[in-house]
Every structure is written in C-alpha cells, then in structure tokens.
Scaffold this motif. Structure first.
Motif, PDB file in Angstrom:
ATOM      1  N   ARG A 398      42.628  19.491  18.852  1.00  0.00           N
ATOM      2  CA  ARG A 398      41.664  18.923  19.787  1.00  0.00           C
ATOM      3  C   ARG A 398      42.354  18.257  20.982  1.00  0.00           C
ATOM      4  O   ARG A 398      41.914  18.398  22.125  1.00  0.00           O
ATOM      5  N   ALA A 399      43.450  17.561  20.733  1.00  0.00           N
ATOM      6  CA  ALA A 399      44.131  16.840  21.811  1.00  0.00           C
ATOM      7  C   ALA A 399      44.728  17.785  22.845  1.00  0.00           C
ATOM      8  O   ALA A 399      44.968  17.388  23.984  1.00  0.00           O
ATOM      9  N   GLN A 400      44.967  19.052  22.481  1.00  0.00           N
ATOM     10  CA  GLN A 400      45.555  20.019  23.403  1.00  0.00           C
ATOM     11  C   GLN A 400      44.540  21.024  23.941  1.00  0.00           C
ATOM     12  O   GLN A 400      44.912  21.977  24.637  1.00  0.00           O
ATOM     13  N   MET A 401      43.277  20.820  23.651  1.00  0.00           N
ATOM     14  CA  MET A 401      42.264  21.792  24.033  1.00  0.00           C
ATOM     15  C   MET A 401      42.156  21.933  25.557  1.00  0.00           C
ATOM     16  O   MET A 401      42.004  23.037  26.084  1.00  0.00           O
ATOM     17  N   SER A 402      42.221  20.826  26.288  1.00  0.00           N
ATOM     18  CA  SER A 402      42.103  20.912  27.738  1.00  0.00           C
ATOM     19  C   SER A 402      43.297  21.642  28.336  1.00  0.00           C
ATOM     20  O   SER A 402      43.150  22.447  29.271  1.00  0.00           O
ATOM     21  N   ALA A 403      44.505  21.388  27.810  1.00  0.00           N
ATOM     22  CA  ALA A 403      45.695  22.099  28.292  1.00  0.00           C
ATOM     23  C   ALA A 403      45.587  23.588  27.993  1.00  0.00           C
ATOM     24  O   ALA A 403      46.002  24.431  28.806  1.00  0.00           O
ATOM     25  N   ALA A 404      45.018  23.922  26.833  1.00  0.00           N
ATOM     26  CA  ALA A 404      44.870  25.332  26.461  1.00  0.00           C
ATOM     27  C   ALA A 404      43.898  26.051  27.388  1.00  0.00           C
ATOM     28  O   ALA A 404      44.151  27.194  27.802  1.00  0.00           O
ATOM     29  N   THR A 405      42.782  25.417  27.736  1.00  0.00           N
ATOM     30  CA  THR A 405      41.823  26.072  28.634  1.00  0.00           C
ATOM     31  C   THR A 405      42.425  26.266  30.020  1.00  0.00           C
ATOM     32  O   THR A 405      42.176  27.283  30.675  1.00  0.00           O
ATOM     33  N   SER A 406      43.218  25.304  30.494  1.00  0.00           N
ATOM     34  CA  SER A 406      43.857  25.451  31.806  1.00  0.00           C
ATOM     35  C   SER A 406      44.826  26.628  31.814  1.00  0.00           C
ATOM     36  O   SER A 406      44.800  27.461  32.727  1.00  0.00           O
ATOM     37  N   LEU A 407      45.692  26.711  30.794  1.00  0.00           N
ATOM     38  CA  LEU A 407      46.677  27.789  30.743  1.00  0.00           C
ATOM     39  C   LEU A 407      46.011  29.140  30.559  1.00  0.00           C
ATOM     40  O   LEU A 407      46.357  30.121  31.245  1.00  0.00           O
ATOM     41  N   TYR A 408      45.023  29.211  29.661  1.00  0.00           N
ATOM     42  CA  TYR A 408      44.372  30.494  29.379  1.00  0.00           C
ATOM     43  C   TYR A 408      43.593  30.999  30.595  1.00  0.00           C
ATOM     44  O   TYR A 408      43.662  32.181  30.946  1.00  0.00           O
ATOM     45  N   THR A 409      42.863  30.107  31.259  1.00  0.00           N
ATOM     46  CA  THR A 409      42.075  30.518  32.419  1.00  0.00           C
ATOM     47  C   THR A 409      42.966  30.932  33.576  1.00  0.00           C
ATOM     48  O   THR A 409      42.674  31.900  34.294  1.00  0.00           O
ATOM     49  N   ALA A 410      44.073  30.207  33.781  1.00  0.00           N
ATOM     50  CA  ALA A 410      45.014  30.592  34.824  1.00  0.00           C
ATOM     51  C   ALA A 410      45.605  31.965  34.529  1.00  0.00           C
ATOM     52  O   ALA A 410      45.789  32.789  35.436  1.00  0.00           O
ATOM     53  N   GLY A 411      45.894  32.230  33.241  1.00  0.00           N
ATOM     54  CA  GLY A 411      46.409  33.541  32.858  1.00  0.00           C
ATOM     55  C   GLY A 411      45.407  34.646  33.122  1.00  0.00           C
ATOM     56  O   GLY A 411      45.775  35.740  33.597  1.00  0.00           O
ATOM     57  N   GLN A 412      44.142  34.398  32.811  1.00  0.00           N
ATOM     58  CA  GLN A 412      43.103  35.393  33.091  1.00  0.00           C
ATOM     59  C   GLN A 412      43.042  35.728  34.577  1.00  0.00           C
ATOM     60  O   GLN A 412      42.955  36.897  34.968  1.00  0.00           O
ATOM     61  N   GLN A 413      43.064  34.679  35.399  1.00  0.00           N
ATOM     62  CA  GLN A 413      42.969  34.879  36.838  1.00  0.00           C
ATOM     63  C   GLN A 413      44.161  35.683  37.356  1.00  0.00           C
ATOM     64  O   GLN A 413      44.014  36.606  38.156  1.00  0.00           O
ATOM     65  N   LEU A 414      45.361  35.338  36.903  1.00  0.00           N
ATOM     66  CA  LEU A 414      46.566  36.021  37.354  1.00  0.00           C
ATOM     67  C   LEU A 414      46.592  37.469  36.885  1.00  0.00           C
ATOM     68  O   LEU A 414      46.962  38.372  37.649  1.00  0.00           O
ATOM     69  N   ALA A 415      46.178  37.709  35.641  1.00  0.00           N
ATOM     70  CA  ALA A 415      46.192  39.078  35.104  1.00  0.00           C
ATOM     71  C   ALA A 415      45.256  39.987  35.890  1.00  0.00           C
ATOM     72  O   ALA A 415      45.594  41.145  36.170  1.00  0.00           O
ATOM     73  N   GLY A 416      44.070  39.480  36.253  1.00  0.00           N
ATOM     74  CA  GLY A 416      43.142  40.295  37.033  1.00  0.00           C
ATOM     75  C   GLY A 416      43.702  40.667  38.385  1.00  0.00           C
ATOM     76  O   GLY A 416      43.532  41.807  38.863  1.00  0.00           O
ATOM     77  N   THR A 417      44.391  39.733  39.022  1.00  0.00           N
ATOM     78  CA  THR A 417      44.984  40.009  40.325  1.00  0.00           C
ATOM     79  C   THR A 417      46.120  41.017  40.205  1.00  0.00           C
ATOM     80  O   THR A 417      46.247  41.934  41.032  1.00  0.00           O
ATOM     81  N   ILE A 418      46.946  40.864  39.164  1.00  0.00           N
ATOM     82  CA  ILE A 418      48.026  41.827  38.944  1.00  0.00           C
ATOM     83  C   ILE A 418      47.451  43.218  38.709  1.00  0.00           C
ATOM     84  O   ILE A 418      47.999  44.225  39.178  1.00  0.00           O
ATOM     85  N   GLY A 419      46.314  43.288  37.999  1.00  0.00           N
ATOM     86  CA  GLY A 419      45.691  44.578  37.733  1.00  0.00           C
ATOM     87  C   GLY A 419      45.304  45.312  38.996  1.00  0.00           C
ATOM     88  O   GLY A 419      45.542  46.525  39.131  1.00  0.00           O
ATOM     89  N   VAL A 420      44.712  44.596  39.954  1.00  0.00           N
ATOM     90  CA  VAL A 420      44.352  45.218  41.229  1.00  0.00           C
ATOM     91  C   VAL A 420      45.601  45.736  41.938  1.00  0.00           C
ATOM     92  O   VAL A 420      45.622  46.845  42.482  1.00  0.00           O
ATOM     93  N   SER A 421      46.668  44.936  41.914  1.00  0.00           N
ATOM     94  CA  SER A 421      47.903  45.329  42.594  1.00  0.00           C
ATOM     95  C   SER A 421      48.550  46.535  41.916  1.00  0.00           C
ATOM     96  O   SER A 421      49.046  47.434  42.594  1.00  0.00           O
ATOM     97  N   VAL A 422      48.547  46.554  40.583  1.00  0.00           N
ATOM     98  CA  VAL A 422      49.114  47.703  39.861  1.00  0.00           C
ATOM     99  C   VAL A 422      48.306  48.961  40.154  1.00  0.00           C
ATOM    100  O   VAL A 422      48.865  50.048  40.371  1.00  0.00           O
ATOM    101  N   GLY A 423      46.991  48.849  40.178  1.00  0.00           N
ATOM    102  CA  GLY A 423      46.160  49.999  40.510  1.00  0.00           C
ATOM    103  C   GLY A 423      46.426  50.506  41.909  1.00  0.00           C
ATOM    104  O   GLY A 423      46.536  51.729  42.144  1.00  0.00           O
ATOM    105  N   ALA A 424      46.538  49.587  42.868  1.00  0.00           N
ATOM    106  CA  ALA A 424      46.806  49.977  44.261  1.00  0.00           C
ATOM    107  C   ALA A 424      48.183  50.618  44.394  1.00  0.00           C
ATOM    108  O   ALA A 424      48.357  51.623  45.103  1.00  0.00           O
ATOM    109  N   LEU A 425      49.178  50.038  43.713  1.00  0.00           N
ATOM    110  CA  LEU A 425      50.534  50.581  43.782  1.00  0.00           C
ATOM    111  C   LEU A 425      50.597  51.975  43.165  1.00  0.00           C
ATOM    112  O   LEU A 425      51.217  52.890  43.735  1.00  0.00           O
ATOM    113  N   SER A 426      49.956  52.164  42.014  1.00  0.00           N
ATOM    114  CA  SER A 426      49.944  53.479  41.365  1.00  0.00           C
ATOM    115  C   SER A 426      49.270  54.512  42.250  1.00  0.00           C
ATOM    116  O   SER A 426      49.746  55.656  42.375  1.00  0.00           O
TER     117      SER A 426
END
Length: 487
Positions: A398-426
């Motif tokens: 419970r004490a780390q839940m806020s840190a986990a949501t920050s890291l996980y959401t940032a990862g989601q955002q970054l992965a989606g952006t990388i996906g667009v770039s990989v698609g464009a590059l391919s």
C-alpha cells in the motif's frame, strides 16, 4: 513465493464488488472518458483549425505533441503529489485544470495560444490518469481488482469509439471550438461526483519532493520522445535526431544514478524487483509498443494504400475500439477460468496473430473480413491489457502504490509513443528499399509484421510466472487451496 499446484476444478463464483468500488470506478472512468474523447476528437478537427488560424495543417501536429509531451513530463510527479495532498483533492484539481485548459483551447486565436493551453491540459491529464487509478486501487480490495478495472475501462473506452465521428459532426455542423467546450459539462459533473462520493486517501511522503528527479526525467523523456518522433520522418536532420536520442539516454542514465541514492524517487525502479509488477511491466512495455503503432499504421494504410476517404477509414478503424469494449465484461470470467499466466501467454500469441493478419489486408478484401479481424483483435487486446493492468498491482504494498501508478502510467505513455515511431520507421525503411515514392500496400504489410513480432515477443515473458500468479486477485486461489470445499 508462488508455488505451482496441480490443476483442480474451479467453481465460477466471483468475489462481490462493493458499491463503493463500483461508484469510484465509474466516476474515475468518466474523467478518463473526457480525456480519451479529447485525445481522439481533436485529430479530426485539426484541418479545420488550421484554416481558422491560417496555418499549414502539417504544422498543427504540434497541438497533439505538445499535449503528449506535457502529459509524459508531469506523470512521474503525480504519485508524490497525491500522497502529500490527498488523492481526492488532487483528482478534483486535475479535473479543474484539464477543464480550464479546454476552455483556453476553445478560446485560442492562434497556434501559440493553442499550444500553451494544450500544455496546461497535459498537466491536468498527467494528474488525472495515474491519480484516478490510484483512487481505485486504494478503494478496491485485491479480490475486486479485476472487476474494478473492467468497471473503470468500460466507460473510458467509449472515448476512442465516439471521438472521431463526434469530431467530424462538430466541425461539419458547428464550430471547431466546441470540440474543446464539450469537456466543460463533463468536467463539472465529474467534479461534483468526486466531491460527493469519493473518499480521500493520504500516505505521508517518505521524503521531500524530488525536484531534481522531475527535471531529469522531464528532460530525458522530452529528448527521447522528440528524437523518436522525428526518426525516419525527415522533420529534422539525422544528426539532430541522433543527438536528441543520445541526450535522452544520457540524461535517463543520470536519473537512474540519482534514483538509486534518493529515498523516494519520482520513478522508483526498485518496484521492478516485485515479481508481479516487474514481469507485468516488462511484458506490457513490449506488448503496448507493438499495439501503439495501430492508430498510426491502420488509418494510413486505409487512406494511402487503399484510397479510402477519412470518413471511410474512420468507420473501419472504429471496429478495434468496439471489439475492446465488448471484451471488458468477460475479462473476469476469462482470468478466473484460465489464470493470469496462461491468459497472458496464449491470448498474447493470438493478439499478435491478429495484428500480423493486418499485413494481409488488401483493397480487394471484403469489408466484413476486415471488420472481423479488427473486432477480434480489439477483443483479444482488451483482455491482455486488463490482465497486465491488474496483475501489475497484485504484490505492490500500500505504501508504494502511488509510486507504482506513476511508473506504470509513464511506461504506458512511453511505450505507445515508441510504437508509433517503430511503425513509422518500419514503413519508411520498406518504402526506401522498394523504391516507392509513396508507401504502397506491401510497405504497410512489412510494418505490420514488424510491430506484430514485437507484440509476440511479450507473450513468453509470462512463462516466468507460476501458474498461480494473481489467483488471489480473482478469487481463484480459494478454490485451488480448498478443492474439497467444492460441492
């Protein structure tokens, strides 16, 4: 420690979801609906906005990227701020900031004003997504998480479904400014609902706000995302693109060194040592990177490769979101029946197969066949995302839940952006090798195969999980532990 056990019959009885959990999930989902609606509706209005401002429509893309960058930069700060000031307080403030930013967007008379207002919107959105999820995680019991995530994502998924046609309707029959003003009544209703029905949660922060960490992560993400956005697109020189990517990596490494010394870093990578979170996060990043290319590749293929109009392509791409919407009610049943590990492995393989199948699309295909592939693909991807998004928090204290949501959401955002770039590059590499001045169907096929293989690479990661991983989240563990109790 997880332990594999022999399979036993599972009685399909689900833990009861409390009324408070359902109310919280629906209210948070309405705020996410507003954000998802805004993200999809503006793309339809950009050409009309460009004519209103007297700008080249291509330059209007900055209205999208400015929001995306603002969102990415401020997401890491959301966890500490929620702990310090309370999740309900921050969530309400996020709705106010996002709604006020929408008003300023609608009142903009030029591109610079619009970009500034979009940055403000991004600040509100950066607090709204992870803090809203944090509210739900702190309200729901572990056995309610799968059902709670379904309650959360069902209304939120309506945004991408209704956004494109609604945006086209507004700019055709009204004024483009209403694509932003439409957020105001939704925001007011959400603000009232949060005030009346949502409980407040606070966790004393472990340390002072990590301002240096915010600066480092912000610079790293901005440089990295800007570099990825320009790869193979010819927007800037290759040297500048390489410099931005190198700067992003170097600053990111500096943040890593900083995070190891800080008692409460904004992005806490020590969470990766938790089995559920670490494996889910790693697999999610690969899976979402491949899936993130779909919104870029599919409309491009339908309009450039097939020669369809924007309206026609929008009506076709709608099928993916519709398939995801249909899946959500059945996610809990599937996860309880098959377990998280088997679902993530085999459903991941099927999801990748549906994405690779898009490479075979041709103008001669019957519309019904294309719809079927997209519907089924959206259906399967929805189950996969529900599994990742739920299992990730299964062993987070419970004490780390806020840190986990920050890291996980940032990862989601970054992965989606990388996906667009990989698609464009391919797509660009295939077009260059084939000597095509404009991408053709074969080039889109090559790009879909590349991102499909990236999605497929996520499935084997789940094999590192034991068969009982996450059973307590669906109530499946009770049946496994006491099979003799079954009638």
């Amino acid at each position: 420690m997880w332990r594999d056990t022999a399979p036993v019959p599972i009685k399909t009885v689900f833990p009861r979801v409390s009324s408070q959990t359902r109310i919280t999930a629906v209210i948070v989902a309405c705020a996410l609906f507003m954000q998802n609606l805004d993200s999809t509706i503006i793309a339809t209005a950009l050409p009309t906005m460009a004519r209103s401002f007297g700008y080249d429509p291509v330059r209007m893309n900055v209205a999208l990227t400015s929001y995306l960058l603002s969102l990415t930069v401020f997401i890491p700060a959301s966890g500490w701020i929620a702990d310090r000031f309370g999740t309900r307080t921050v969530f309400r403030a996020a709705i106010v900031v996002f709604s006020f930013g929408s008003i300023l967007c609608g009142l903009s008379t030029g591109l610079i004003e619009l970009v500034a207002a979009r940055v403000l919107q991004g600040l509100g959105g950066a607090m709204m997504v992870p803090v809203g999820r944090l509210l739900l995680l702190r309200t729901a019991a572990k056995t309610e998480l799968v059902a709670a995530m379904a309650w959360l994502t069902m209304p939120a998924l309506l945004g991408p479904v209704v956004g494109p046609p609604l945006g086209g309707f507004i700019v055709t029959y009204f004024n483009w400014r209403w694509t932003f003003f439409i957020n105001i009544p939704i925001g007011l209703i959400g603000l009232l609902a949060v005030t009346l029905f949502i409980r407040d949660f606070r966790e004393p922060p472990k340390a002072a706000f990590d301002l240096r960490g915010l600066a480092l992560t912000g610079l790293a993400l901005v440089c990295g995302m800007a570099g990825l956005e320009t790869v193979a697109r010819g927007l800037v020189s290759p040297e500048l693109t390489a410099a931005m990517l190198a700067a992003g990596i170097a600053i990111g490494f500096l943040y890593y060194l900083h995070a190891r010394r800080h008692p409460a870093p904004l992005l806490d990578f020590s969470l990766m040592r938790l089995p559920c979170f670490g494996l889910s996060f790693a697999a999610m990043m690969l899976f979402r990177t491949g899936i993130g290319a779909i919104p870029f590749l599919l409309p491009m293929m339908l309009q450039i490769g097939f020669g369809n109009s924007a309206v026609q392509s929008g009506l076709i791409t709608f099928a993916s979101s519709a398939g995801a919407l249909v899946m959500k009610p059945g996610a809990q049943y599937a996860l309880r029946m098959f377990g998280f590990r088997d679902t993530l492995v085999w459903n991941g393989v099927l999801s990748a197969a549906m994405l690779i199948a898009c490479a075979a699309f041709r103008p001669t295909w019957p519309a019904a066949a294309i719809y079927l592939v997209l519907l089924l693909g959206g259906f399967l991807r929805s189950l996969q995302f529900t599994a990742y998004n739920t299992l990730a928090y299964g062993d987070v204290p419970r004490a780390q839940m806020s840190a986990a949501t920050s890291l996980y959401t940032a990862g989601q955002q970054l992965a989606g952006t990388i996906g667009v770039s990989v698609g464009a590059l391919s797509l660009e590499i295939s077009r260059t090798l084939s000597g095509h001045g404009t991408p053709e169907n074969g080039d889109f096929s090559a790009a879909f195969i590349v991102v499909g293989l990236m999605t497929l690479a996520a499935a084997p990661i789940a094999l590192f999980m034991p068969k009982t991983a996450g059973d307590e989240l669906t109530g499946r563990h009770a049946a496994l532990a006491s099979p003799e109790a079954e009638p």
